[in-house]
Design an enzyme around this catalytic site. Structure first.
Site, PDB file in Angstrom:
ATOM      1  N   HIS A 118       0.310  14.318   6.730  1.00  0.00           N
ATOM      2  CA  HIS A 118      -0.624  15.378   6.372  1.00  0.00           C
ATOM      3  C   HIS A 118      -0.354  16.563   7.296  1.00  0.00           C
ATOM      4  O   HIS A 118       0.113  16.386   8.425  1.00  0.00           O
ATOM      5  CB  HIS A 118      -2.051  14.855   6.574  1.00  0.00           C
ATOM      6  CG  HIS A 118      -3.127  15.734   6.045  1.00  0.00           C
ATOM      7  ND1 HIS A 118      -3.571  16.846   6.727  1.00  0.00           N
ATOM      8  CD2 HIS A 118      -3.882  15.651   4.920  1.00  0.00           C
ATOM      9  CE1 HIS A 118      -4.546  17.412   6.038  1.00  0.00           C
ATOM     10  NE2 HIS A 118      -4.758  16.721   4.937  1.00  0.00           N
ATOM     11  N   ASP A 194      -2.549   8.425  12.734  1.00  0.00           N
ATOM     12  CA  ASP A 194      -3.482   9.205  11.928  1.00  0.00           C
ATOM     13  C   ASP A 194      -4.115   8.238  10.935  1.00  0.00           C
ATOM     14  O   ASP A 194      -3.517   7.887   9.914  1.00  0.00           O
ATOM     15  CB  ASP A 194      -2.739  10.329  11.198  1.00  0.00           C
ATOM     16  CG  ASP A 194      -3.639  11.113  10.247  1.00  0.00           C
ATOM     17  OD1 ASP A 194      -4.843  10.793  10.168  1.00  0.00           O
ATOM     18  OD2 ASP A 194      -3.133  12.034   9.585  1.00  0.00           O
ATOM     19  N   GLN A 197      -6.713   7.993   6.310  1.00  0.00           N
ATOM     20  CA  GLN A 197      -6.702   7.221   5.068  1.00  0.00           C
ATOM     21  C   GLN A 197      -6.778   5.724   5.315  1.00  0.00           C
ATOM     22  O   GLN A 197      -7.242   4.967   4.461  1.00  0.00           O
ATOM     23  CB  GLN A 197      -5.416   7.533   4.269  1.00  0.00           C
ATOM     24  CG  GLN A 197      -5.264   8.971   3.853  1.00  0.00           C
ATOM     25  CD  GLN A 197      -6.340   9.420   2.882  1.00  0.00           C
ATOM     26  OE1 GLN A 197      -6.902   8.616   2.136  1.00  0.00           O
ATOM     27  NE2 GLN A 197      -6.635  10.709   2.864  1.00  0.00           N
ATOM     28  N   LYS A 218     -14.413  10.533   4.901  1.00  0.00           N
ATOM     29  CA  LYS A 218     -13.560   9.740   4.022  1.00  0.00           C
ATOM     30  C   LYS A 218     -13.993   8.274   3.964  1.00  0.00           C
ATOM     31  O   LYS A 218     -13.336   7.460   3.319  1.00  0.00           O
ATOM     32  CB  LYS A 218     -12.104   9.831   4.492  1.00  0.00           C
ATOM     33  CG  LYS A 218     -11.486  11.227   4.364  1.00  0.00           C
ATOM     34  CD  LYS A 218     -10.035  11.227   4.808  1.00  0.00           C
ATOM     35  CE  LYS A 218      -9.450  12.625   4.834  1.00  0.00           C
ATOM     36  NZ  LYS A 218      -9.298  13.227   3.497  1.00  0.00           N
ATOM     37  N   CYS A 357      -1.995  18.782   1.024  1.00  0.00           N
ATOM     38  CA  CYS A 357      -1.729  19.059   2.444  1.00  0.00           C
ATOM     39  C   CYS A 357      -0.546  18.238   2.936  1.00  0.00           C
ATOM     40  O   CYS A 357      -0.544  17.734   4.064  1.00  0.00           O
ATOM     41  CB  CYS A 357      -2.966  18.790   3.304  1.00  0.00           C
ATOM     42  SG  CYS A 357      -4.331  19.909   2.966  1.00  0.00           S
TER      43      CYS A 357
END
Length: 397
Positions: A118, A194, A197, A218, A357
């Site tokens: 991202h 990261d 997700q 999220k 993104c």
């Protein structure tokens, strides 16, 4: 809580009005989270950490209770849980502070990321390069299955100071092999995951991860709350990122002294109500059960991929089911992704379209964008059927 999708959906009134397949961008909120935030504002609101009156002390107690809950959830110390606005701010903090720390010690820093990332895990490193120079950034490519090329990774990881990788791609839906973080640690790199997700769907093993970042919105929580979980020794060595209230222990006309962890990295009034909402969201997810979430999404994505393969004019980017979660990126051979999303909206189906993104990934794939469906545990097979019907309707236009 037994896993009953129809019962679960009753906690999400908005799902009566829309088929929501844009969960990778942000998830819907259950009534339990909405009502907990409402009650905080109604009954317990005051600025935290600063007041010596009862209302402020109660708000502070709930804020720190949220931090302790997260620490216990991830098996870390409370002082290793830093609240931010979102994953993006957490990654900017890491890129800036770690770069300054390493450049000061070594004169330069070598960073390894991937084309899957991202923009939040790309742009901050380029900004650090502009600010501090002596920053080298290298990208890992993909294999033919749209997964990280592990051979390429093994060649490029050597000599790197920082390895920062997505835990789960927001385009391909593939989980990054945890062994890559282990390899990076053995090579002496600081590892960053990261988890924007990944965390909403999977329990994360932090054995070889120095820093994990994720966003509350999220995973059922309110907008405006993010988390950075980091190793205490590194957080103590890193310089401050933002300056202002509460991140100091002392200030005079010549200098300042930073506060102890975790407040060293929490400047200004923090999103403390949102932090409480995140705790309530995690409580809800715990009741659902992460194993149930993974299993349901696996069945949904398998069902959707099987149906999509029978639809004409569709190109799918990543249909291998191994390590696949509930994200499918695709394109229509006749219509632009934005048009596909608009057509879907006519059928009251919300999907994403664009580069998500992730421009470097789309450039790598030689496409200017893609459409994306992303599932969560409250989605159903009947909704997938309606999505497939809409794809066939688009083909007839």
């Amino acid at each position: 809580m037994s896993f009953n999708v129809e019962e679960i959906r009753k906690d999400f009134p908005i799902l009566k009005d829309v088929i929501f397949f844009d969960n990778a961008a942000s998830t819907q909120k259950p009534l339990q989270v909405i009502e907990s935030v409402e009650q905080f504002y109604k009954n317990n609101y005051a600025n935290v950490l600063r007041g010596v009156y009862k209302l402020s002390e109660k708000a502070t107690e709930l804020y720190e209770q949220s931090r302790k809950f997260l620490a216990d959830f991830f098996g870390v110390k409370s002082k290793e849980v830093i609240f931010t606005k979102n994953s993006t701010e957490s990654l900017n903090l890491l890129a800036d502070s770690l770069t300054r720390m390493i450049v000061k010690k070594k004169g330069m820093v070598k960073v390894l990321i991937s084309v899957l990332e991202h923009h939040s895990n790309i742009v901050p490193w380029f900004i650090a390069k502009e600010r501090y120079e002596n920053v080298e950034i290298e990208f890992v490519g993909l294999n033919q299955e749209f997964k990280l090329d592990e051979k390429d990774f093994l060649q490029k990881v050597k000599g790197k100071d920082i390895v920062s990788l997505t835990g789960l791609s927001n385009v391909t839906g593939y989980v990054t092999n945890p062994k890559l973080f282990e390899i990076a640690k053995k090579e002496g790199a600081i590892t960053i995951c990261d988890g924007a997700q990944l965390v909403p769907h999977h329990k994360v093993n932090l054995d070889y991860i120095d820093f994990l970042v994720f966003s509350g919105h999220k995973m059922l929580a309110p907008v405006g709350i993010g988390v950075l979980i980091g190793k205490q020794d590194l957080l103590e060595e890193m310089p401050c990122f933002l300056g202002g209230g509460e991140m100091i222990s002392q200030v005079n006309v010549n200098n300042f002294k930073a506060a102890e962890l975790p407040y060293k990295f929490e400047a200004g009034t923090m999103p403390f109500v949102q932090a409480y909402g995140l705790m309530k969201a995690l409580e809800y997810l715990n009741k659902i059960g992460f194993d149930n979430i993974v299993e349901h999404e696996k069945k949904l994505v398998e069902y959707a991929l099987q149906k999509m393969k029978s639809v004409k004019n569709i190109t799918i980017y990543g249909s291998d089911l191994e390590d696949k979660t509930g994200i499918i990126a695709f394109n229509h051979k006749r219509f632009h992704a934005h048009d596909v999303a608009s057509f879907m909206d006519m059928r009251n189906i919300a999907i994403r379209a664009g580069h998500h993104c992730a421009m470097p990934l789309h450039e790598f794939l030689n496409i200017n964008g893609s459409a994306r469906v992303s599932f969560y545990f409250y989605n159903t097979f009947e909704e997938v059927d309606k999505f497939i019907d809409a794809l066939n309707w688009i083909n007839a236009l």
